[in-house]
Design a protein around this motif. Structure first.
Motif, PDB file in Angstrom:
ATOM      1  N   ASP A 116       0.815  -1.216   0.000  1.00  0.00           N
ATOM      2  CA  ASP A 116       0.000   0.000   0.000  1.00  0.00           C
ATOM      3  C   ASP A 116       0.851   1.269   0.000  1.00  0.00           C
ATOM      4  O   ASP A 116       0.381   2.339   0.353  1.00  0.00           O
ATOM      5  N   ASN A 117       2.111   1.138  -0.465  1.00  0.00           N
ATOM      6  CA  ASN A 117       3.048   2.245  -0.383  1.00  0.00           C
ATOM      7  C   ASN A 117       4.033   2.172  -1.549  1.00  0.00           C
ATOM      8  O   ASN A 117       4.718   1.154  -1.712  1.00  0.00           O
ATOM      9  N   SER A 118       4.125   3.233  -2.343  1.00  0.00           N
ATOM     10  CA  SER A 118       5.026   3.217  -3.498  1.00  0.00           C
ATOM     11  C   SER A 118       6.494   3.168  -3.094  1.00  0.00           C
ATOM     12  O   SER A 118       7.315   2.605  -3.820  1.00  0.00           O
TER      13      SER A 118
ATOM     14  N   PHE B 126       3.180   4.056 -12.392  1.00  0.00           N
ATOM     15  CA  PHE B 126       1.762   3.786 -12.618  1.00  0.00           C
ATOM     16  C   PHE B 126       1.579   3.108 -13.964  1.00  0.00           C
ATOM     17  O   PHE B 126       2.312   3.378 -14.920  1.00  0.00           O
ATOM     18  N   ARG B 127       0.615   2.220 -14.025  1.00  0.00           N
ATOM     19  CA  ARG B 127       0.274   1.485 -15.249  1.00  0.00           C
ATOM     20  C   ARG B 127      -1.179   1.791 -15.611  1.00  0.00           C
ATOM     21  O   ARG B 127      -2.085   1.016 -15.344  1.00  0.00           O
ATOM     22  N   PRO B 128      -1.428   2.966 -16.211  1.00  0.00           N
ATOM     23  CA  PRO B 128      -2.810   3.370 -16.490  1.00  0.00           C
ATOM     24  C   PRO B 128      -3.538   2.448 -17.461  1.00  0.00           C
ATOM     25  O   PRO B 128      -4.761   2.448 -17.490  1.00  0.00           O
ATOM     26  N   ARG B 129      -2.804   1.650 -18.219  1.00  0.00           N
ATOM     27  CA  ARG B 129      -3.506   0.728 -19.132  1.00  0.00           C
ATOM     28  C   ARG B 129      -4.247  -0.359 -18.362  1.00  0.00           C
ATOM     29  O   ARG B 129      -5.165  -0.967 -18.887  1.00  0.00           O
ATOM     30  N   TYR B 130      -3.837  -0.594 -17.109  1.00  0.00           N
ATOM     31  CA  TYR B 130      -4.550  -1.542 -16.251  1.00  0.00           C
ATOM     32  C   TYR B 130      -5.598  -0.823 -15.401  1.00  0.00           C
ATOM     33  O   TYR B 130      -6.705  -1.294 -15.250  1.00  0.00           O
TER      34      TYR B 130
ATOM     35  N   GLU C  43      -6.025   3.464 -13.386  1.00  0.00           N
ATOM     36  CA  GLU C  43      -5.372   4.737 -13.033  1.00  0.00           C
ATOM     37  C   GLU C  43      -4.605   4.661 -11.713  1.00  0.00           C
ATOM     38  O   GLU C  43      -3.650   5.401 -11.514  1.00  0.00           O
ATOM     39  N   ASP C  44      -5.000   3.752 -10.809  1.00  0.00           N
ATOM     40  CA  ASP C  44      -4.350   3.674  -9.502  1.00  0.00           C
ATOM     41  C   ASP C  44      -3.389   2.491  -9.371  1.00  0.00           C
ATOM     42  O   ASP C  44      -2.881   2.210  -8.290  1.00  0.00           O
TER      43      ASP C  44
ATOM     44  N   LEU D 292      -2.762   2.568  -5.660  1.00  0.00           N
ATOM     45  CA  LEU D 292      -2.348   3.791  -4.979  1.00  0.00           C
ATOM     46  C   LEU D 292      -2.946   5.010  -5.660  1.00  0.00           C
ATOM     47  O   LEU D 292      -3.154   5.010  -6.866  1.00  0.00           O
ATOM     48  N   ALA D 293      -3.164   6.055  -4.896  1.00  0.00           N
ATOM     49  CA  ALA D 293      -3.644   7.306  -5.465  1.00  0.00           C
ATOM     50  C   ALA D 293      -2.507   7.956  -6.239  1.00  0.00           C
ATOM     51  O   ALA D 293      -1.396   8.086  -5.737  1.00  0.00           O
TER      52      ALA D 293
END
Length: 62
Positions: A7-9, A32-36, A38-39, A59-60
């Motif tokens: 839960d932590n980048s 981030f992998r927006p293709r999967y 946005e979070d 994650l946000a």
């Protein structure tokens, strides 16, 4: 592939770095992998035995 969820980048970034420092190879730098989704934040490595490992989290984005 084995995936571990966090839960932590910062944890994901650190695990990726440790894997590379200890003989792993990159299959996808942390980010981030927006293709999967946005979070969806992930990093991918291959260990010295060629196993693929994913460090992932929902994650946000900032």
């Amino acid at each position: 592939m084995t995936a571990f969820e966090f839960d932590n980048s910062e944890i994901i970034d650190r695990l990726y770095a440790l894997a590379i420092e200890n003989g792993g190879s990159s299959e996808g730098e942390p980010g981030f992998r927006p293709r999967y989704s946005e979070d969806f934040y992930a990093a991918y490595v291959r260990d010295p035995d060629n196993n693929k490992i994913a460090f992932v989290g929902r994650l946000a984005s900032s």
